[in-house]
Design a protein around this motif. Structure first.
Motif, PDB file in Angstrom:
ATOM      1  N   MET A 138       0.559  -0.880  -0.145  1.00  0.00           N
ATOM      2  CA  MET A 138      -0.462  -0.455  -0.178  1.00  0.00           C
ATOM      3  C   MET A 138       1.501   1.209   0.015  1.00  0.00           C
ATOM      4  O   MET A 138       1.213   1.516   0.762  1.00  0.00           O
ATOM      5  N   PRO A 139       0.685   2.151  -1.234  1.00  0.00           N
ATOM      6  CA  PRO A 139       1.603   3.110  -1.111  1.00  0.00           C
ATOM      7  C   PRO A 139       1.651   4.308   0.234  1.00  0.00           C
ATOM      8  O   PRO A 139       0.353   4.074   1.237  1.00  0.00           O
ATOM      9  N   VAL A 140       2.340   5.247   0.492  1.00  0.00           N
ATOM     10  CA  VAL A 140       2.490   5.683   1.624  1.00  0.00           C
ATOM     11  C   VAL A 140       2.553   7.295   1.048  1.00  0.00           C
ATOM     12  O   VAL A 140       4.128   7.018   0.545  1.00  0.00           O
ATOM     13  N   GLN A 141       2.139   8.176   1.769  1.00  0.00           N
ATOM     14  CA  GLN A 141       1.894   9.602   0.573  1.00  0.00           C
ATOM     15  C   GLN A 141       2.937  10.259   2.545  1.00  0.00           C
ATOM     16  O   GLN A 141       2.374  10.371   3.078  1.00  0.00           O
ATOM     17  N   ILE A 142       3.980  10.903   1.930  1.00  0.00           N
ATOM     18  CA  ILE A 142       4.370  11.982   3.174  1.00  0.00           C
ATOM     19  C   ILE A 142       5.167  13.213   2.373  1.00  0.00           C
ATOM     20  O   ILE A 142       5.244  13.716   1.418  1.00  0.00           O
ATOM     21  N   SER A 143       3.920  14.762   3.113  1.00  0.00           N
ATOM     22  CA  SER A 143       4.759  15.540   3.514  1.00  0.00           C
ATOM     23  C   SER A 143       5.040  16.215   3.915  1.00  0.00           C
ATOM     24  O   SER A 143       4.572  16.301   5.336  1.00  0.00           O
ATOM     25  N   THR A 153      22.365   3.117  -3.060  1.00  0.00           N
ATOM     26  CA  THR A 153      22.491   1.931  -1.908  1.00  0.00           C
ATOM     27  C   THR A 153      22.518   2.782  -1.220  1.00  0.00           C
ATOM     28  O   THR A 153      23.304   3.937  -0.351  1.00  0.00           O
ATOM     29  N   LEU A 154      22.002   1.323  -0.336  1.00  0.00           N
ATOM     30  CA  LEU A 154      21.783   1.883   1.156  1.00  0.00           C
ATOM     31  C   LEU A 154      23.207   1.409   2.047  1.00  0.00           C
ATOM     32  O   LEU A 154      23.381   0.434   1.888  1.00  0.00           O
ATOM     33  N   SER A 155      23.069   1.704   3.237  1.00  0.00           N
ATOM     34  CA  SER A 155      24.471   0.842   3.840  1.00  0.00           C
ATOM     35  C   SER A 155      23.806  -0.491   4.538  1.00  0.00           C
ATOM     36  O   SER A 155      24.153  -1.141   4.868  1.00  0.00           O
ATOM     37  N   ASP A 156      22.683  -1.301   4.599  1.00  0.00           N
ATOM     38  CA  ASP A 156      22.103  -2.269   4.626  1.00  0.00           C
ATOM     39  C   ASP A 156      22.546  -3.200   3.395  1.00  0.00           C
ATOM     40  O   ASP A 156      21.994  -3.999   3.334  1.00  0.00           O
ATOM     41  N   LYS A 157      23.223  -2.527   2.187  1.00  0.00           N
ATOM     42  CA  LYS A 157      22.911  -3.211   1.069  1.00  0.00           C
ATOM     43  C   LYS A 157      21.760  -3.271  -0.185  1.00  0.00           C
ATOM     44  O   LYS A 157      21.951  -4.145  -1.457  1.00  0.00           O
ATOM     45  N   SER A 158      20.595  -2.670   0.939  1.00  0.00           N
ATOM     46  CA  SER A 158      19.814  -2.898  -0.294  1.00  0.00           C
ATOM     47  C   SER A 158      19.434  -1.834  -1.362  1.00  0.00           C
ATOM     48  O   SER A 158      21.001  -0.927  -0.694  1.00  0.00           O
ATOM     49  N   SER A 159      18.550  -1.352  -1.621  1.00  0.00           N
ATOM     50  CA  SER A 159      18.966  -0.441  -2.634  1.00  0.00           C
ATOM     51  C   SER A 159      17.333   0.748  -2.463  1.00  0.00           C
ATOM     52  O   SER A 159      16.354  -0.208  -2.515  1.00  0.00           O
ATOM     53  N   VAL A 160      17.194   2.034  -3.465  1.00  0.00           N
ATOM     54  CA  VAL A 160      15.823   2.218  -3.585  1.00  0.00           C
ATOM     55  C   VAL A 160      16.021   3.732  -4.907  1.00  0.00           C
ATOM     56  O   VAL A 160      16.680   3.757  -4.853  1.00  0.00           O
ATOM     57  N   ARG A 161      14.915   3.025  -5.920  1.00  0.00           N
ATOM     58  CA  ARG A 161      15.377   4.004  -6.954  1.00  0.00           C
ATOM     59  C   ARG A 161      14.116   5.290  -6.375  1.00  0.00           C
ATOM     60  O   ARG A 161      12.924   5.921  -5.862  1.00  0.00           O
ATOM     61  N   ASP A 218      10.719   0.645  -6.388  1.00  0.00           N
ATOM     62  CA  ASP A 218      11.560  -0.213  -6.188  1.00  0.00           C
ATOM     63  C   ASP A 218      12.793  -1.074  -5.243  1.00  0.00           C
ATOM     64  O   ASP A 218      13.975  -0.923  -5.279  1.00  0.00           O
ATOM     65  N   PHE A 219      11.946  -0.741  -3.950  1.00  0.00           N
ATOM     66  CA  PHE A 219      13.273  -0.928  -2.758  1.00  0.00           C
ATOM     67  C   PHE A 219      13.894  -2.808  -2.953  1.00  0.00           C
ATOM     68  O   PHE A 219      13.198  -3.239  -3.155  1.00  0.00           O
ATOM     69  N   THR A 220      14.780  -2.938  -2.531  1.00  0.00           N
ATOM     70  CA  THR A 220      15.286  -4.689  -1.897  1.00  0.00           C
ATOM     71  C   THR A 220      15.458  -4.372  -0.806  1.00  0.00           C
ATOM     72  O   THR A 220      15.598  -3.112  -0.313  1.00  0.00           O
ATOM     73  N   GLY A 221      16.015  -5.165  -0.161  1.00  0.00           N
ATOM     74  CA  GLY A 221      15.608  -5.512   1.200  1.00  0.00           C
ATOM     75  C   GLY A 221      15.083  -5.905   1.876  1.00  0.00           C
ATOM     76  O   GLY A 221      13.683  -5.916   1.479  1.00  0.00           O
ATOM     77  N   PRO A 222      15.298  -5.005   2.715  1.00  0.00           N
ATOM     78  CA  PRO A 222      14.124  -5.640   3.859  1.00  0.00           C
ATOM     79  C   PRO A 222      12.719  -4.284   3.484  1.00  0.00           C
ATOM     80  O   PRO A 222      11.200  -4.721   4.467  1.00  0.00           O
ATOM     81  N   PHE A 223      13.445  -3.766   3.108  1.00  0.00           N
ATOM     82  CA  PHE A 223      11.333  -2.636   2.180  1.00  0.00           C
ATOM     83  C   PHE A 223      10.717  -3.088   0.929  1.00  0.00           C
ATOM     84  O   PHE A 223       9.822  -2.473   0.674  1.00  0.00           O
ATOM     85  N   SER A 224      11.763  -4.030   0.551  1.00  0.00           N
ATOM     86  CA  SER A 224      10.609  -4.777  -0.536  1.00  0.00           C
ATOM     87  C   SER A 224       9.437  -5.868  -0.121  1.00  0.00           C
ATOM     88  O   SER A 224       9.628  -5.636   0.782  1.00  0.00           O
TER      89      SER A 224
END
Length: 93
Positions: free
Chosen positions: A1-6, A60-68, A86-92
């Motif tokens: 589910m998308p999360v919008q933050i402002s 590229t994040l410190s836990d070796k995951s990535s995000v676009r 396109d989160f990888t790792g724990p947030f995918s």
């Protein structure tokens, strides 16, 4: 589910200088590790400043995951918005 933050912040400075500072910021300096949330270690693709809708960069994040990150709105000296996907790792998903 998308999360919008402002986020909104008022400052005593002219819009052009504030906007330039916000769009030129180095993501590696902005996003630092906090508890279980990783920091940005590397940025590939478009480098700051953000200036055109459609610009993309990969973090590229410190836990070796990535995000676009993609710039989805840009009005000089007024607003800019981006979408993370396109989160990888724990947030995918």
């Amino acid at each position: 589910m998308p999360v919008q933050i402002s986020i909104s912040q008022s400052v005593a400075a002219d819009a052009e200088n504030v906007f330039r500072a916000a769009t030129e910021i180095d993501a590696r300096e902005l996003i630092r590790q906090h508890g279980p949330l990783p920091s940005i270690m590397d940025v590939a693709g478009h480098d700051a400043p953000w200036s055109e809708v459609g610009q993309i960069r990969m973090h590229t994040l410190s836990d070796k995951s990535s995000v676009r990150e993609k710039l989805i709105a840009f009005t000089p000296n007024q607003t800019f918005a981006y979408c993370l996907s396109d989160f990888t790792g724990p947030f995918s998903t």
